[in-house]
Design a protein around this motif. Structure first.
Motif, PDB file in Angstrom:
ATOM      1  N   ARG A   3      10.261  -5.367  15.466  1.00  0.00           N
ATOM      2  CA  ARG A   3       9.417  -6.825  14.746  1.00  0.00           C
ATOM      3  C   ARG A   3       8.471  -5.940  13.527  1.00  0.00           C
ATOM      4  N   LEU A   4       8.892  -6.258  12.032  1.00  0.00           N
ATOM      5  CA  LEU A   4       7.893  -6.466  11.228  1.00  0.00           C
ATOM      6  C   LEU A   4       7.590  -7.258  10.601  1.00  0.00           C
ATOM      7  N   VAL A   5       5.947  -7.858  10.183  1.00  0.00           N
ATOM      8  CA  VAL A   5       6.000  -9.119   9.699  1.00  0.00           C
ATOM      9  C   VAL A   5       4.622  -8.093   8.826  1.00  0.00           C
ATOM     10  N   GLU A   6       5.227  -8.605   7.689  1.00  0.00           N
ATOM     11  CA  GLU A   6       3.628  -8.459   6.525  1.00  0.00           C
ATOM     12  C   GLU A   6       3.138  -9.446   6.014  1.00  0.00           C
ATOM     13  N   SER A   7       1.930  -9.446   5.351  1.00  0.00           N
ATOM     14  CA  SER A   7       0.828 -10.172   5.320  1.00  0.00           C
ATOM     15  C   SER A   7       0.404  -9.420   3.823  1.00  0.00           C
ATOM     16  N   GLY A   8      -0.084 -10.140   2.927  1.00  0.00           N
ATOM     17  CA  GLY A   8      -1.504  -9.773   2.099  1.00  0.00           C
ATOM     18  C   GLY A   8      -1.161  -9.744   0.598  1.00  0.00           C
ATOM     19  N   GLY A   9       0.626 -10.307   0.163  1.00  0.00           N
ATOM     20  CA  GLY A   9       0.874 -10.552  -0.997  1.00  0.00           C
ATOM     21  C   GLY A   9      -0.212 -11.656  -1.806  1.00  0.00           C
ATOM     22  N   GLY A  10       0.552 -11.061  -3.495  1.00  0.00           N
ATOM     23  CA  GLY A  10      -0.121 -12.554  -3.557  1.00  0.00           C
ATOM     24  C   GLY A  10      -0.020 -12.398  -5.454  1.00  0.00           C
ATOM     25  N   LEU A  11      -0.968 -13.029  -6.202  1.00  0.00           N
ATOM     26  CA  LEU A  11      -1.285 -13.010  -7.552  1.00  0.00           C
ATOM     27  C   LEU A  11      -2.576 -11.891  -7.890  1.00  0.00           C
ATOM     28  N   VAL A  12      -2.265 -11.560  -9.015  1.00  0.00           N
ATOM     29  CA  VAL A  12      -3.279 -10.514  -9.474  1.00  0.00           C
ATOM     30  C   VAL A  12      -3.330 -10.110 -10.495  1.00  0.00           C
ATOM     31  N   GLN A  13      -4.905 -10.147 -11.228  1.00  0.00           N
ATOM     32  CA  GLN A  13      -4.500  -9.013 -12.882  1.00  0.00           C
ATOM     33  C   GLN A  13      -4.792  -8.328 -12.387  1.00  0.00           C
ATOM     34  N   ALA A  14      -4.078  -7.240 -14.001  1.00  0.00           N
ATOM     35  CA  ALA A  14      -3.763  -6.001 -13.596  1.00  0.00           C
ATOM     36  C   ALA A  14      -4.949  -5.214 -14.049  1.00  0.00           C
ATOM     37  N   LEU A  98       9.736   9.532   8.503  1.00  0.00           N
ATOM     38  CA  LEU A  98      10.254   9.939   7.245  1.00  0.00           C
ATOM     39  C   LEU A  98      10.899  11.533   7.752  1.00  0.00           C
ATOM     40  N   THR A  99      11.252  11.897   6.379  1.00  0.00           N
ATOM     41  CA  THR A  99      11.908  12.922   5.014  1.00  0.00           C
ATOM     42  C   THR A  99      11.107  13.298   5.078  1.00  0.00           C
ATOM     43  N   ALA A 100      11.803  14.354   3.843  1.00  0.00           N
ATOM     44  CA  ALA A 100      10.487  16.197   3.071  1.00  0.00           C
ATOM     45  C   ALA A 100       9.827  14.994   2.469  1.00  0.00           C
ATOM     46  N   ARG A 101      10.118  14.185   1.779  1.00  0.00           N
ATOM     47  CA  ARG A 101       9.825  13.152  -0.006  1.00  0.00           C
ATOM     48  C   ARG A 101       9.801  11.406   0.320  1.00  0.00           C
ATOM     49  N   THR A 102      10.316  11.061   1.366  1.00  0.00           N
ATOM     50  CA  THR A 102       9.925   9.264   0.910  1.00  0.00           C
ATOM     51  C   THR A 102      10.363   9.175   3.027  1.00  0.00           C
ATOM     52  N   MET A 103      11.474   7.963   3.307  1.00  0.00           N
ATOM     53  CA  MET A 103      11.355   8.095   4.846  1.00  0.00           C
ATOM     54  C   MET A 103      12.932   7.715   4.472  1.00  0.00           C
ATOM     55  N   SER A 104      14.059   7.313   5.766  1.00  0.00           N
ATOM     56  CA  SER A 104      14.804   7.077   6.602  1.00  0.00           C
ATOM     57  C   SER A 104      14.134   5.420   7.110  1.00  0.00           C
ATOM     58  N   ALA A 105      14.726   4.317   6.639  1.00  0.00           N
ATOM     59  CA  ALA A 105      14.186   2.986   7.461  1.00  0.00           C
ATOM     60  C   ALA A 105      15.507   2.563   7.617  1.00  0.00           C
ATOM     61  N   TYR A 106      15.365   1.575   9.300  1.00  0.00           N
ATOM     62  CA  TYR A 106      15.996   1.804  10.232  1.00  0.00           C
ATOM     63  C   TYR A 106      15.310  -0.073  10.518  1.00  0.00           C
ATOM     64  N   TYR A 107      14.605  -0.533   9.797  1.00  0.00           N
ATOM     65  CA  TYR A 107      14.178  -1.621  10.828  1.00  0.00           C
ATOM     66  C   TYR A 107      13.018  -2.251   9.968  1.00  0.00           C
ATOM     67  N   TRP A 108      13.799  -3.672   8.808  1.00  0.00           N
ATOM     68  CA  TRP A 108      12.801  -3.913   8.023  1.00  0.00           C
ATOM     69  C   TRP A 108      11.887  -5.528   7.990  1.00  0.00           C
ATOM     70  N   GLY A 109      11.094  -5.888   7.380  1.00  0.00           N
ATOM     71  CA  GLY A 109      10.289  -7.174   7.258  1.00  0.00           C
ATOM     72  C   GLY A 109      10.925  -7.671   6.904  1.00  0.00           C
ATOM     73  N   GLN A 110      10.646  -8.510   6.606  1.00  0.00           N
ATOM     74  CA  GLN A 110      10.553  -9.991   5.845  1.00  0.00           C
ATOM     75  C   GLN A 110      10.406 -10.108   3.865  1.00  0.00           C
ATOM     76  N   GLY A 111       9.380  -8.912   3.579  1.00  0.00           N
ATOM     77  CA  GLY A 111       8.742  -9.267   2.185  1.00  0.00           C
ATOM     78  C   GLY A 111       7.657 -10.261   1.953  1.00  0.00           C
ATOM     79  N   THR A 112       7.553  -9.694   1.300  1.00  0.00           N
ATOM     80  CA  THR A 112       5.479 -10.071   0.751  1.00  0.00           C
ATOM     81  C   THR A 112       6.094 -10.276  -0.908  1.00  0.00           C
ATOM     82  N   GLN A 113       5.706 -11.155  -1.588  1.00  0.00           N
ATOM     83  CA  GLN A 113       5.663 -10.707  -3.734  1.00  0.00           C
ATOM     84  C   GLN A 113       4.655 -10.292  -3.512  1.00  0.00           C
ATOM     85  N   VAL A 114       4.768  -9.458  -4.728  1.00  0.00           N
ATOM     86  CA  VAL A 114       3.332  -9.261  -4.995  1.00  0.00           C
ATOM     87  C   VAL A 114       3.613  -9.389  -6.704  1.00  0.00           C
TER      88      VAL A 114
END
Length: 118
Positions: A3-14, A98-114
């Motif tokens: 189980r994965l739980v994300e936090s910390g997203g939000g609105l920010v200026q460039a 991890l793979t050589a350059r990225t990763m293979s994802a088996y499990y996902w969180g619900q996502g957080t908006q940035v």
């Protein structure tokens, strides 16, 4: 099942910074982040091996984003600096291998908006 739980997203200026956090219920070979902007496919952002000694980054974020892991807290972080409007997306935490350059994802969180504004 991990189980994965994300936090910390939000609105920010460039040019600003945000730090995303993801707590995981159990360890896997690696953890990472993907993102998906409206109308686009989900893309790899960064990944880190459980030991913290191997990382992968997408070319678009190299030098601006930094991934780290704290196994004592079962948490992986994504420090995002010098943010650009094109970084706007839903960011997903992933667990897998991890793979050589990225990763293979088996499990996902619900996502957080940035959202990065001009």
């Amino acid at each position: 099942q991990v189980r994965l739980v994300e936090s910390g997203g939000g609105l920010v200026q460039a040019g600003g910074s945000l730090r995303l956090s993801c707590t995981f219920s159990s360890s896997t070979h690696g953890n990472g982040w993907f993102r998906q902007a409206p109308g686009k496919e989900r893309e790899f952002v960064a990944a880190i091996k459980w030991s913290g000694d191997n990382t992968n980054y997408a070319d678009s974020v190299k030098g601006r984003f930094s991934i780290s892991i704290d196994n004592a807290k079962n948490t992986v972080y994504l420090q995002m600096n010098s943010l650009k409007p094109e970084d706007t997306a839903v960011y997903y935490c992933a667990a897998g291998r991890l793979t050589a350059r990225t990763m293979s994802a088996y499990y996902w969180g619900q996502g957080t908006q940035v959202t990065v504004s001009l």
